[in-house]
Design a protein around this motif. Structure first.
Motif, short mmCIF file in Angstrom:
data_model
loop_
_atom_site.label_atom_id
_atom_site.label_comp_id
_atom_site.label_asym_id
_atom_site.label_seq_id
_atom_site.Cartn_x
_atom_site.Cartn_y
_atom_site.Cartn_z
N UNK A 85 0.82 -1.22 0.00
CA UNK A 85 0.00 0.00 0.00
C UNK A 85 0.86 1.27 0.00
N UNK A 86 1.74 1.44 -0.99
CA UNK A 86 2.68 2.57 -0.93
C UNK A 86 2.02 3.95 -0.91
N UNK A 87 0.91 4.12 -1.65
CA UNK A 87 0.29 5.45 -1.70
C UNK A 87 -0.29 5.81 -0.34
N UNK A 153 -5.00 -6.03 4.91
CA UNK A 153 -4.71 -5.86 3.48
C UNK A 153 -3.27 -6.23 3.18
N UNK A 154 -2.35 -5.83 4.06
CA UNK A 154 -0.94 -6.14 3.84
C UNK A 154 -0.72 -7.64 3.87
N UNK A 155 -1.29 -8.29 4.88
CA UNK A 155 -1.15 -9.73 5.01
C UNK A 155 -1.74 -10.43 3.78
N UNK A 197 -6.81 -1.11 -3.16
CA UNK A 197 -7.59 -2.34 -2.95
C UNK A 197 -7.85 -3.03 -4.30
N UNK A 198 -8.10 -2.22 -5.34
CA UNK A 198 -8.27 -2.80 -6.68
C UNK A 198 -7.00 -3.57 -7.07
#
Lengths: 462, 280
Positions: A85-87, A153-155, A197-198
């Motif tokens: 999730x860099x942004x 989300x990262x996992x 997420x997309x």
């Protein structure tokens, strides 16, 4: 040729007097030229101290070198190896306490603007980047992730990259957790979260909304249903209150409720049907990022005066430095070394004020911070028509009450046995606020990342 | 998206819908609730589960058209879809181990009281139901209640059906006539529950009430549904919705329920006007 300027390139921002009345993003982001110029300040140290400061261990000098060469796609590829999730991180990480705190350039001047560069690269990629063909080889094994916030989300992203079929269960109607219900639009545009997420969905991650684990299904049922392992990233949950008189008056919100109404339920949009009190004078109790978010939202919803009431001093404010500065620029009034003792109501039981007592700093407590003590007879009333309690949260009981063999500590936080987030129940891992109590997005992401590694090892060894 | 399989108007302002929601139906128990969003822009509203069918995978909801959201919901018909539908939330009602229970329902609250009465009956309790409505036109679930009740008393404010008077009058009469209840369950308008509790406190009968306050997430996150029970702060969504009625600070709950009255009536007005426009 290195850029030896002692100062970071400034982040262009919306002017305070304009932004304090709109919900558009405050920081506008570097241009390509500025990014390259800033990247040239990096000395590319061999021992890479900055990487040590990053909870997800992004190869910082490597991506910055790519930026300096104008190879933005290359820079993105480097970041993406470590962060899903860099942004998001580029916007919400407390870099001054992480990567940038270790930067050699920070010894005699300002550190390299690592966070700003990360954000630039992620934004550039969203506009111009080419999605890489999904060449992950599926291993046919299913993992369940509970909660679609930063740790979940990262996992999920990391496990999907390793070939797992990941299903994320989200209690609310949209995915993102605190990134969508909590952090406001002006700090983290919802479009950005949606696109991150997309990207995960493109990797094959399935997201099931409207599924409350602990109610709709239990963790044990997920394991019985054939999931090889479960990661619990259910977040911090229940808002805390102070137990002072008046907390149930009309116009007293938890920060969670106020931010959820504003962000998730879109009260920030002019024609929204979501009810919210548009207060003229607001007191926000607390000093963390959530308190800053709530205060700045209240201002944007039309308040004339917004106070942060915090019991310690400016130095101890736990919020990210940039948020404090932005809040000050926007006219938020900091009542530090003040503590509420009572919320006052009018004849209709709506808030009319908050009674505070002045504090002074005493001896350091177990957290190492000097603990605030009351100044006798220093109570005074602050006239406000809404109060937002932003003093933290305690973990949600839904999962611990319905999962056999999952131990929690005295505070209700899930106990983990190692860095990988293994709980007291085989095959069940946990991370983020559900384990630590209220903390930061990036720490939750770090936990999600380590858990993905641990889950991979566990499943392989099965 | 969740399919509406049936829609029935129970009275001019109360509607029953049967919704296809197998995940919710699998776990649903009497006393629990769901949260729904009518459409993409909609707010989240909690509604108690009025009935469920695990085999068919359906949940029945009964709602009164009171605000903008219930008005929009009522515009949907059989075959339409509800955007979001999540649950079952909250703790289930305690229905086991009772000998004789009085179930008191008021108005649309009867929709919540009915599944509890049914579950109590199924668990072997003798069930006496006392239900009250403003008038004959608003009566709902009469046959259903009669079916699960060993004794059924219908009350109306104006005497147009059943006996004229309040549910508290009927309850007092039953107790004074010699009925001994282990428990009273009261579900209906806040003011009704408050007065039932005042009466049962006097009569010394344990009383459970079901609270349906303002709520957003329904999972304990927002704290909007907090109330004071026995001097302690409780969240209706995770600690309830059932509470010991003698411990609930009803006056506070009543005050909190009016927090958005002004905004609500404005939105209701706007929604009404939209519908009027659309019908032109």
């Amino acid at each position: 040729m290195a850029n030896m300027s002692p100062k970071k390139n400034e982040m262009p921002v919306q002017a305070p007097e304009i932004r304090c009345r709109n919900f558009d993003e405050v920081a506008l982001g570097y241009s390509e030229e500025t990014a390259i110029d800033e990247a040239k300040r990096c000395l590319n140290c061999k021992n890479m101290p900055c990487v040590e400061g990053c909870p997800v261990k992004i190869h910082i000098p490597e991506f910055i070198a790519k930026v300096a060469q104008g190879d933005f796609q290359g820079a993105y590829d480097v970041i993406y190896k470590s962060s899903s999730l860099p942004a998001v991180c580029g916007r919400v990480c407390p870099q001054e306490r992480q990567c940038e705190s270790k930067c050699v350039r920070g010894i005699k001047g300002e550190p390299v603007g690592i966070g700003r560069l990360e954000r630039f690269v992620a934004d550039w990629y969203m506009k111009n980047g080419k999605a890489k063909a999904n060449d992950v080889v599926k291993n046919g094994k299913r993992i369940a992730v509970v909660g679609s916030g930063p740790s979940g989300l990262t996992c999920a992203g990391d496990l999907a990259k390793k070939g797992y079929d990941v299903t994320v269960f989200e209690a609310l109607h949209i995915a993102g957790g605190v990134l969508v219900y909590g952090i406001p639009e002006f700090r983290l545009p919802k479009d950005i979260v949606k696109r991150e997420i997309e990207n995960l969905k493109a990797l094959g991650v399935e997201i099931v909304t409207n599924a409350v684990i602990g109610k709709t299904e239990t963790v044990d049922e997920l394991l019985e249903d054939g999931f090889e392992a479960v990661f619990i990233g259910s977040g911090a949950g229940l808002p805390r209150f102070m137990n002072i008189p008046g907390e149930n008056l009309n116009g007293v919100y938890s920060a969670n409720e106020f931010l959820t109404r504003t962000n998730l339920m879109k009260a920030y949009k002019e024609n929204s049907a979501t009810p919210i009190i548009h207060a003229k004078r607001v007191a926000v109790v607390g000093g963390g990022n959530v308190a800053m978010d709530a205060a700045r939202c209240a201002m944007r919803l039309g308040a004339e005066e917004v106070y942060i009431v915090y019991r310690r001093s400016m130095e101890e404010l736990p919020a990210r430095r940039e948020e404090v500065e932005h809040a000050q620029e926007e006219g938020i009034i900091f009542k530090t070394l003040n503590n509420p003792v009572e919320i006052l109501g009018d004849e209709n039981n709506f808030v009319r004020g908050i009674r505070c007592i002045k504090m002074e700093l005493g001896e350091p407590d177990e957290s190492g911070r000097r603990s605030p003590v009351e100044v006798p007879n220093s109570e005074y009333d602050l006239e406000v028509d809404a109060v937002i309690m932003s003093i933290g949260t305690s973990p949600n009981p839904l999962i611990r009450n319905t999962t056999v063999g999952l131990d929690t500590d005295r505070r209700g936080c899930i106990i983990t046995k190692n860095e990988g987030g293994l709980t007291t129940k085989t095959g069940v891992y946990a991370g983020g606020d559900a384990v630590t109590g209220a903390a930061t997005v990036i720490l939750a992401m770090g936990a999600g990342k380590s858990a993905a590694e641990a889950i991979d090892e566990y499943v392989k060894s099965k | 998206m969740f399919l509406i399989k049936e829609k029935t108007e129970l009275n001019p302002t109360v509607t029953k819908m049967v919704v296809d929601a197998p995940r919710v139906a699998r776990k649903a128990q009497a006393g629990q609730f769901i949260i729904l969003r009518v459409d993409e822009e909609g707010e989240r509203i909690p509604l108690t589960i009025a009935d469920y069918d695990r085999g068919l995978g359906t949940i029945t909801i009964i709602f009164q058209v009171v605000g903008a959201t219930t008005m929009k919901l009522n515009q949907l018909n059989k075959g339409d879809f509800i955007q979001d539908f999540v649950g079952p939330l909250g703790k289930a009602s305690e229905v086991e181990g009772f000998k004789k229970v009085a179930v008191i329902g008021g108005g649309v609250g009867c929709a919540i009281a009915y599944p509890t009465a049914k579950a109590l009956k199924e668990n072997g309790a003798e069930v006496h139901s006392v239900v009250g409505f403003r008038n004959q036109d608003l009566v709902i679930l009469k046959e259903e209640f009669e079916e699960v009740s060993d004794k059924f008393v219908l009350m109306s404010d104006d005497g147009s059906c059943g006996e004229k008077g309040l549910v508290t009058d009927a309850l007092r009469k039953l107790v004074e006539g010699g009925e001994k209840y282990d428990m009273v369950i009261a579900i209906g308008p806040l003011i009704m529950m408050k007065f039932v509790c005042l009466l049962t406190k006097e009569l010394g009968i344990k009383t459970v009430v079901s609270m349906n306050p303002i709520m957003i997430d329904g999972t304990g996150m927002c704290g909007g549904c907090r109330l004071t029970v026995g001097g302690e702060m409780k969240f209706a969504c995770v600690d309830g919705p059932d509470f010991d009625g003698h411990q609930v600070d009803f006056d506070e709950v009543i005050r909190r329920s009016s927090m958005y009255r002004e905004t609500e009536s404005k939105h209701r007005e706007e929604t009404c006007n939209l519908f009027k426009e659309a019908q032109k």
